[in-house]
Design a protein around this motif. Structure first.
Motif, mmCIF file in Angstrom:
data_model
loop_
_atom_site.group_PDB
_atom_site.id
_atom_site.type_symbol
_atom_site.label_atom_id
_atom_site.label_comp_id
_atom_site.label_asym_id
_atom_site.label_seq_id
_atom_site.Cartn_x
_atom_site.Cartn_y
_atom_site.Cartn_z
ATOM 1 N N ALA A 50 -1.538 -8.432 21.182
ATOM 2 C CA ALA A 50 -2.747 -8.046 20.462
ATOM 3 C C ALA A 50 -3.908 -8.969 20.810
ATOM 4 O O ALA A 50 -5.068 -8.641 20.540
ATOM 5 C CB ALA A 50 -2.485 -8.069 18.954
ATOM 6 N N SER A 51 -3.609 -10.120 21.402
ATOM 7 C CA SER A 51 -4.655 -11.072 21.788
ATOM 8 C C SER A 51 -5.321 -10.702 23.111
ATOM 9 O O SER A 51 -6.299 -11.329 23.508
ATOM 10 C CB SER A 51 -4.061 -12.482 21.894
ATOM 11 N N PHE A 52 -4.811 -9.683 23.806
ATOM 12 C CA PHE A 52 -5.428 -9.245 25.054
ATOM 13 C C PHE A 52 -6.857 -8.779 24.792
ATOM 14 O O PHE A 52 -7.156 -8.258 23.709
ATOM 15 C CB PHE A 52 -4.649 -8.074 25.642
ATOM 16 N N PRO A 53 -7.754 -8.912 25.775
ATOM 17 C CA PRO A 53 -9.066 -8.269 25.652
ATOM 18 C C PRO A 53 -8.855 -6.784 25.368
ATOM 19 O O PRO A 53 -7.909 -6.170 25.885
ATOM 20 C CB PRO A 53 -9.697 -8.497 27.033
ATOM 21 N N LYS A 99 1.837 2.662 28.671
ATOM 22 C CA LYS A 99 3.176 2.679 28.074
ATOM 23 C C LYS A 99 3.435 3.997 27.349
ATOM 24 O O LYS A 99 4.543 4.546 27.416
ATOM 25 C CB LYS A 99 3.349 1.481 27.137
ATOM 26 N N ALA A 100 2.426 4.507 26.662
ATOM 27 C CA ALA A 100 2.575 5.801 25.993
ATOM 28 C C ALA A 100 2.813 6.903 27.023
ATOM 29 O O ALA A 100 3.639 7.805 26.813
ATOM 30 C CB ALA A 100 1.338 6.103 25.155
ATOM 31 N N ALA A 101 2.099 6.823 28.148
ATOM 32 C CA ALA A 101 2.269 7.822 29.209
ATOM 33 C C ALA A 101 3.665 7.762 29.806
ATOM 34 O O ALA A 101 4.244 8.793 30.162
ATOM 35 C CB ALA A 101 1.216 7.604 30.296
ATOM 36 N N SER A 102 4.219 6.542 29.906
ATOM 37 C CA SER A 102 5.566 6.399 30.474
ATOM 38 C C SER A 102 6.613 7.079 29.605
ATOM 39 O O SER A 102 7.688 7.445 30.074
ATOM 40 C CB SER A 102 5.915 4.917 30.650
ATOM 41 N N ALA A 103 6.290 7.276 28.315
ATOM 42 C CA ALA A 103 7.196 7.961 27.397
ATOM 43 C C ALA A 103 6.871 9.447 27.299
ATOM 44 O O ALA A 103 7.453 10.158 26.480
ATOM 45 C CB ALA A 103 7.121 7.314 26.015
ATOM 46 N N SER A 111 9.158 -1.546 18.923
ATOM 47 C CA SER A 111 8.154 -0.609 19.402
ATOM 48 C C SER A 111 7.933 -0.752 20.898
ATOM 49 O O SER A 111 7.965 -1.856 21.454
ATOM 50 C CB SER A 111 6.827 -0.832 18.673
ATOM 51 N N LEU A 112 7.708 0.365 21.541
ATOM 52 C CA LEU A 112 7.408 0.367 22.971
ATOM 53 C C LEU A 112 6.166 -0.456 23.271
ATOM 54 O O LEU A 112 6.022 -1.029 24.352
ATOM 55 C CB LEU A 112 7.199 1.816 23.444
ATOM 56 N N LEU A 113 5.273 -0.557 22.287
ATOM 57 C CA LEU A 113 4.001 -1.253 22.482
ATOM 58 C C LEU A 113 4.067 -2.725 22.072
ATOM 59 O O LEU A 113 3.078 -3.442 22.197
ATOM 60 C CB LEU A 113 2.895 -0.562 21.680
ATOM 61 N N GLN A 136 -5.624 -0.203 28.079
ATOM 62 C CA GLN A 136 -5.056 0.390 29.286
ATOM 63 C C GLN A 136 -3.541 0.229 29.316
ATOM 64 O O GLN A 136 -2.808 1.143 29.703
ATOM 65 C CB GLN A 136 -5.692 -0.224 30.535
ATOM 66 N N LYS A 137 -3.063 -0.921 28.879
ATOM 67 C CA LYS A 137 -1.612 -1.133 28.849
ATOM 68 C C LYS A 137 -0.943 -0.256 27.803
ATOM 69 O O LYS A 137 0.138 0.295 28.040
ATOM 70 C CB LYS A 137 -1.307 -2.620 28.615
ATOM 71 N N ILE A 138 -1.569 -0.124 26.638
ATOM 72 C CA ILE A 138 -1.015 0.742 25.598
ATOM 73 C C ILE A 138 -0.946 2.182 26.100
ATOM 74 O O ILE A 138 0.069 2.871 25.927
ATOM 75 C CB ILE A 138 -1.875 0.661 24.319
ATOM 76 N N ALA A 139 -2.031 2.647 26.716
ATOM 77 C CA ALA A 139 -2.069 4.022 27.209
ATOM 78 C C ALA A 139 -1.026 4.250 28.291
ATOM 79 O O ALA A 139 -0.381 5.314 28.346
ATOM 80 C CB ALA A 139 -3.470 4.340 27.743
#
Length: 325
Positions: free
Chosen positions: A184-187, A198-202, A177-179, A193-196
């Protein structure tokens, strides 16, 4: 000073001599710097010291540690370093960065003792990654602004992931997965913000800031609807026990999910605006702390406590604190 201390300090003696070399390095181009690395004897001595602590006749505590047993230290030391940065406490920043580096070197030594990898492997890997992800410095790609660099990084990371999937042999596998690279342990705010991003980069993002705000308003509407349908106590807070309906808990959970959707949509606005949401919220927390401390001081000067003041008085003190900050 005993002989053992002399040996250690002599090993670090040349460290201060490197400062002149590093000052001269500031005048060099990027390629000149990467082709002529400065020696760092203090770092080598540091690695040797950590290795000695893990030796059979070293420190019993250090010898017992594993990656898992000290994992929490990495988080704690990183947060302490960030705190000194935000406090502009440069003298303590130097110390806290050393503590962060200790975690990196100690984990690397634990791995070396287990035959997994060494600190040299760690440095080589991250060095290769830096060069690979900066083709605008070490290659022929153009990036004229920080924003363009961020977009470039996202594309390079996608290419790395595709290359990794293409190198797999044998039975066909589902691509990672791109994500998957977002821990998952990140605040939650940082993770969102990182998930969003990465989704935007795709390509999964709205066209501009205005369209992204429209999505926020849409999510707020859905939250209000879910909140209206949820059972509530007399103070307005949702409470599944305040209703005998069998789906009471589900309706409370649904409103919580909608609230999360509002936060996530705001994160996407931050991405569009080029705002680091975690840093922005931390700054707001610092601002609130400062203003609240002013209010507590003002109350104490009048011989009382903030919790004993009326809301109108608290609001007055709040407005005053805003003028002073």
């Amino acid at each position: 000073m005993n002989g053992q201390t002399d040996k250690v300090e002599n090993g670090m003696g040349d460290a201060h001599d490197q400062r002149g070399d590093e000052q001269g390095e500031q005048l060099q181009s990027a390629m000149e710097r990467v082709q002529n690395p400065v020696n760092h004897p203090a770092f080598n001595q540091f690695v040797a010291t950590v290795s000695a602590l893990r030796a059979p006749d070293g420190c019993p505590w250090d010898r017992e540690q594993t990656h898992a047993s000290i994992a929490h230290n990495m988080i704690e030391e990183a947060y302490e370093a960030v705190d000194t940065i935000e406090s502009k406490d440069v003298s303590h920043l130097r110390e806290e960065l050393g503590d962060v580096m200790l975690q990196v070197v100690l984990h690397s030594q634990i791995a070396a003792d287990a035959g997994e990898f060494t600190i040299d492997d760690v440095c080589a890997d991250v060095n290769d990654k830096l060069i690979r992800r900066h083709p605008h410095v070490f290659g022929d790609v153009n990036a004229g602004s920080a924003a363009e660099v961020l977009d470039l990084w996202d594309q390079v990371k996608l290419s790395e992931k595709a290359a990794g999937a293409g190198s797999q042999t044998g039975e066909a596998r589902v691509p990672e997965s791109l994500l998957a690279s977002v821990p998952a342990s990140f605040p939650a705010l940082m993770q969102a913000q990182k998930i969003a991003r990465k989704a935007a980069s795709a390509g999964f993002e709205w066209g501009d800031v205005a369209e992204t705000w429209d999505k926020v308003y849409e999510e707020i509407g859905e939250l209000n609807e879910a909140y209206a349908a949820a059972p509530k106590a007399g103070n307005g807070k949702m409470d599944a026990s305040a209703c005998a309906a069998p789906d009471a808990a589900d309706r409370v959970a649904a409103a919580e999910v909608e609230f999360g959707d509002v936060l996530f949509s705001l994160i996407r606005v931050a991405n569009k605006m080029g705002i680091d949401a975690e840093s922005a919220l931390r700054a707001t927390c610092r601002k609130f702390r400062s203003r609240w401390e002013f209010m507590e001081g003002a109350a104490a000067a009048e011989g009382t406590r903030v919790q004993d003041l009326s809301f109108d008085k608290l609001d007055e003190l709040w407005d005053t604190s805003k003028l002073l900050s």
